[in-house]
Design a protein around this motif. Structure first.
Motif, PDB file in Angstrom:
ATOM      1  N   LYS A   1       0.809  -1.262   0.321  1.00 19.71           N
ATOM      2  CA  LYS A   1      -0.507  -0.248  -0.169  1.00 19.71           C
ATOM      3  C   LYS A   1       0.927   1.072  -0.242  1.00 19.71           C
TER       4      LYS A   1
ATOM      5  N   ARG B   1      -4.468  -4.873  -6.403  1.00 16.14           N
ATOM      6  CA  ARG B   1      -5.762  -3.401  -6.239  1.00 16.14           C
ATOM      7  C   ARG B   1      -5.309  -2.359  -5.701  1.00 16.14           C
ATOM      8  N   ASP B   2      -4.543  -2.620  -4.445  1.00 15.50           N
ATOM      9  CA  ASP B   2      -4.632  -2.121  -3.235  1.00 15.50           C
ATOM     10  C   ASP B   2      -2.816  -1.408  -3.505  1.00 15.50           C
TER      11      ASP B   2
ATOM     12  N   ASP C   1       0.909   1.321 -10.689  1.00 18.04           N
ATOM     13  CA  ASP C   1       0.159   0.754 -11.775  1.00 18.04           C
ATOM     14  C   ASP C   1       0.339  -1.327 -11.012  1.00 18.04           C
ATOM     15  N   SER C   2      -0.563  -1.728 -11.054  1.00 14.23           N
ATOM     16  CA  SER C   2      -0.249  -3.241 -11.807  1.00 14.23           C
ATOM     17  C   SER C   2      -0.497  -4.103 -13.102  1.00 14.23           C
TER      18      SER C   2
ATOM     19  N   HIS D   1      -5.429  -4.392 -14.094  1.00 10.84           N
ATOM     20  CA  HIS D   1      -5.536  -5.222 -12.535  1.00 10.84           C
ATOM     21  C   HIS D   1      -6.164  -3.775 -11.655  1.00 10.84           C
ATOM     22  N   LYS D   2      -5.618  -3.092 -11.908  1.00 12.06           N
ATOM     23  CA  LYS D   2      -5.828  -1.998 -10.117  1.00 12.06           C
ATOM     24  C   LYS D   2      -6.465  -1.400 -11.050  1.00 12.06           C
TER      25      LYS D   2
END
Length: 195
Positions: free
Chosen positions: A45, A111-112, A116-117, A185-186
């Motif tokens: 995070k 997601r968290d 970027d992911s 994904h995010k």
């Protein structure tokens, strides 16, 4: 001690993985006897760089499929796994294990994270994996990624070599550009299947 319980239930598993199983009773992950105080999800995070995170289709097979039948019900009860009595009980627990300890945490991190992911799920089974009935289990993509067979997996067939080339291209592109050609994904919740 949950690690001792995990060693009893999963006797053929390396020490590194006992921490994953024992996590619910500890304050953090235990990897080879070292406690990691902050969960990767908590650490992610505050990380602002891009990440590529992947899981395999059947991560839990390595841990669950060899549990003796007599220990299935105690294992399911102890770890609160979804359970089906009779045929398919190993599969049900292995799938629940995969979801709980790999797929969901990986996607939560993706997601968290501040940055970027991109997320992938590795699904390719080499002819050797099919022959040995190992499933697409935890770490089975590592020999493919590095292009070298090991004691556990033979990847000397041409298709496995091509899959390895594609996986290396993907990782190289991400390392070089910090981005990939599919939706993040995010933002979209996208998971790329790699077969």
């Amino acid at each position: 001690d949950w690690t001792a319980v995990a060693k009893t239930i999963f006797p053929n598993t390396q020490n590194t993985y006992y921490g994953i199983i024992a996590n619910e009773a500890n304050d953090g992950a235990v990897i080879d006897g070292v406690t990691i105080k902050d969960w990767p999800g908590k650490t992610s995070k505050v990380f602002s760089g891009p990440i590529l995170i992947g899981t395999t289709l059947q991560e839990g097979d390595l841990f669950v499929m060899k549990i003796p039948n007599i220990l299935l019900i105690p294992t399911a009860f102890l770890f609160k796994f979804k359970m089906r009595i009779g045929k398919g009980s190993h599969r049900k627990i292995a799938d629940d294990f995969t979801e709980r300890y790999y797929r969901t945490p990986a996607r939560e991190i993706a997601r968290d994270i501040k940055g970027d992911s991109w997320v992938y799920e590795y699904r390719y089974l080499t002819p050797d994996m099919i022959k040995r009935n190992t499933g697409c289990c935890h770490a089975c993509e590592i020999p493919i990624l590095f292009g070298k067979s090991n004691a556990a997996y033979n990847i000397d067939d041409p298709v496995s070599q091509r899959v390895g080339e594609k996986l290396r291209e993907l990782w190289s592109e991400f390392a070089y550009k910090g981005t990939l050609p599919w939706k993040m994904h995010k933002i979209e919740g996208t998971v790329k299947d790699l077969e």
